[in-house]
Enzyme design. Structure first.
Site, PDB file in Angstrom:
ATOM      1  N   HIS A  17     -75.447 -35.518 -24.196  1.00 50.39           N
ATOM      2  CA  HIS A  17     -74.740 -36.697 -23.687  1.00 50.39           C
ATOM      3  C   HIS A  17     -75.623 -37.950 -23.803  1.00 50.39           C
ATOM      4  O   HIS A  17     -75.149 -39.017 -24.196  1.00 50.39           O
ATOM      5  CB  HIS A  17     -74.388 -36.525 -22.194  1.00 50.39           C
ATOM      6  CG  HIS A  17     -73.492 -35.375 -21.875  1.00 50.39           C
ATOM      7  ND1 HIS A  17     -73.799 -34.420 -20.939  1.00 50.39           N
ATOM      8  CD2 HIS A  17     -72.266 -35.029 -22.357  1.00 50.39           C
ATOM      9  CE1 HIS A  17     -72.816 -33.548 -20.840  1.00 50.39           C
ATOM     10  NE2 HIS A  17     -71.873 -33.876 -21.707  1.00 50.39           N
ATOM     11  N   LYS A  41     -60.847 -28.909 -10.909  1.00 48.14           N
ATOM     12  CA  LYS A  41     -62.067 -28.246 -11.384  1.00 48.14           C
ATOM     13  C   LYS A  41     -63.194 -28.466 -10.381  1.00 48.14           C
ATOM     14  O   LYS A  41     -63.595 -29.603 -10.135  1.00 48.14           O
ATOM     15  CB  LYS A  41     -62.453 -28.848 -12.745  1.00 48.14           C
ATOM     16  CG  LYS A  41     -63.039 -27.851 -13.716  1.00 48.14           C
ATOM     17  CD  LYS A  41     -62.921 -28.394 -15.129  1.00 48.14           C
ATOM     18  CE  LYS A  41     -64.226 -28.515 -15.855  1.00 48.14           C
ATOM     19  NZ  LYS A  41     -64.106 -29.157 -17.151  1.00 48.14           N
ATOM     20  N   ARG A  90     -69.810 -31.991 -31.529  1.00 54.59           N
ATOM     21  CA  ARG A  90     -70.885 -31.079 -31.940  1.00 54.59           C
ATOM     22  C   ARG A  90     -70.442 -30.150 -33.055  1.00 54.59           C
ATOM     23  O   ARG A  90     -71.269 -29.626 -33.798  1.00 54.59           O
ATOM     24  CB  ARG A  90     -71.322 -30.205 -30.749  1.00 54.59           C
ATOM     25  CG  ARG A  90     -72.019 -30.953 -29.642  1.00 54.59           C
ATOM     26  CD  ARG A  90     -72.085 -30.128 -28.381  1.00 54.59           C
ATOM     27  NE  ARG A  90     -70.744 -29.844 -27.891  1.00 54.59           N
ATOM     28  CZ  ARG A  90     -70.466 -29.270 -26.724  1.00 54.59           C
ATOM     29  NH1 ARG A  90     -71.448 -28.902 -25.925  1.00 54.59           N
ATOM     30  NH2 ARG A  90     -69.226 -29.069 -26.350  1.00 54.59           N
ATOM     31  N   SER A 127     -73.155 -28.279 -21.160  1.00 52.42           N
ATOM     32  CA  SER A 127     -73.406 -28.221 -19.711  1.00 52.42           C
ATOM     33  C   SER A 127     -73.246 -26.787 -19.210  1.00 52.42           C
ATOM     34  O   SER A 127     -74.028 -26.325 -18.376  1.00 52.42           O
ATOM     35  CB  SER A 127     -72.428 -29.131 -18.963  1.00 52.42           C
ATOM     36  OG  SER A 127     -72.610 -30.453 -19.356  1.00 52.42           O
TER      37      SER A 127
HETATM   38  O1  PNS Z   1     -66.752 -33.518 -20.645  1.00 51.72           O
HETATM   39  P1  PNS Z   1     -65.328 -33.058 -20.818  1.00 51.72           P
HETATM   40  O2  PNS Z   1     -64.942 -32.098 -19.708  1.00 51.72           O
HETATM   41  O3  PNS Z   1     -65.040 -32.520 -22.184  1.00 51.72           O
HETATM   42  O4  PNS Z   1     -64.406 -34.371 -20.648  1.00 51.72           O
HETATM   43  C1  PNS Z   1     -63.001 -34.312 -20.782  1.00 51.72           C
HETATM   44  C2  PNS Z   1     -62.374 -35.586 -20.184  1.00 51.72           C
HETATM   45  C3  PNS Z   1     -62.772 -35.698 -18.730  1.00 51.72           C
HETATM   46  C4  PNS Z   1     -62.861 -36.802 -20.924  1.00 51.72           C
HETATM   47  C5  PNS Z   1     -60.827 -35.460 -20.312  1.00 51.72           C
HETATM   48  O5  PNS Z   1     -60.406 -34.288 -19.715  1.00 51.72           O
HETATM   49  C6  PNS Z   1     -60.105 -36.642 -19.676  1.00 51.72           C
HETATM   50  O6  PNS Z   1     -60.006 -37.681 -20.291  1.00 51.72           O
HETATM   51  N1  PNS Z   1     -59.634 -36.467 -18.434  1.00 51.72           N
HETATM   52  C7  PNS Z   1     -58.958 -37.503 -17.688  1.00 51.72           C
HETATM   53  C8  PNS Z   1     -57.464 -37.193 -17.514  1.00 51.72           C
HETATM   54  C9  PNS Z   1     -56.687 -37.590 -18.756  1.00 51.72           C
HETATM   55  O7  PNS Z   1     -56.634 -38.732 -19.149  1.00 51.72           O
HETATM   56  N2  PNS Z   1     -56.084 -36.568 -19.395  1.00 51.72           N
HETATM   57  C10 PNS Z   1     -55.317 -36.738 -20.612  1.00 51.72           C
HETATM   58  C11 PNS Z   1     -56.224 -36.709 -21.832  1.00 51.72           C
HETATM   59  S1  PNS Z   1     -55.206 -36.560 -23.225  1.00 51.72           S
END
Ligand code: PNS
Length: 156
Positions: A17, A41, A90, A127
């Site tokens: 990150h 979560k 990645r 993570s």
């Molecule tokens: O680090 P991660 O868990 O891969 O991040 C994923 C994240 C948090 C960026 C994604 O789940 C997100 O944008 N969540 C916010 C809710 C949202 O907008 N959901 C629709 C995405 S299409």
């Protein structure tokens, strides 16, 4: 002025990150690195703890701000007038996971997602693997910043 958002769970922040955020900071005027609050979560660290880690880690970069959000990413991006979302990639697996989200976000709000390939020497770090290594007594020094490692060891 270009403002981009780097969203994620950051549970916890890894060197992968850090690489993406610091490289984005060289490409755009302002980078907002942002912890997503996901009530479904249960994280190892609270959103406040993760945000505190981000603030400390990027304190030396003038154009990086740290924040958190709940709800839709696109609504947050609209609020902060972000031009784009930046995500680290990645592998093919990441791309396949990220692409539909990028399309949905584009359809919902018009915002573009920019994919930055993670630096090759860091592209195996996640993570969840870091948590597993620490949980079973392994050395995660090469995977997370020292302040994160300290918190991980305390927590586990
Ligand atoms: O680090 P991660 O868990 O891969 O991040 C994923 C994240 C948090 C960026 C994604 O789940 C997100 O944008 N969540 C916010 C809710 C949202 O907008 N959901 C629709 C995405 S299409």
């Amino acid at each position: 002025m270009s403002t981009v958002v780097c969203p994620g769970s950051f549970d916890p922040l890894t060197y992968g990150h850090v690489d993406i955020v610091r490289r984005a900071a060289r490409l755009f005027d302002t980078v907002i690195v942002c912890v997503a609050h996901n009530p479904r979560k249960q994280g190892l660290f609270t959103v406040e703890e993760r945000l505190d880690i981000l603030k400390r880690e990027f304190a030396d970069v003038d154009n990086v701000e740290s924040d958190s959000f709940s709800g839709l990413l696109v609504d947050y991006c609209t609020r902060v007038h972000a031009e784009a979302v930046v995500k680290g990639i990645r592998s093919n697996q990441d791309y396949e996971y990220e692409l539909p989200m990028a399309h949905v976000n584009k359809r919902l709000s018009g915002i573009d997602t920019i994919f930055l390939p993670t630096s090759p020497e860091l592209n195996f770090i996640s993570s969840s693997l870091v948590k597993e290594v620490v949980r079973f007594g392994g050395d995660a020094t090469d995977f997370v910043p020292p302040s994160v490692l300290e918190k991980l060891l305390e927590r586990m």
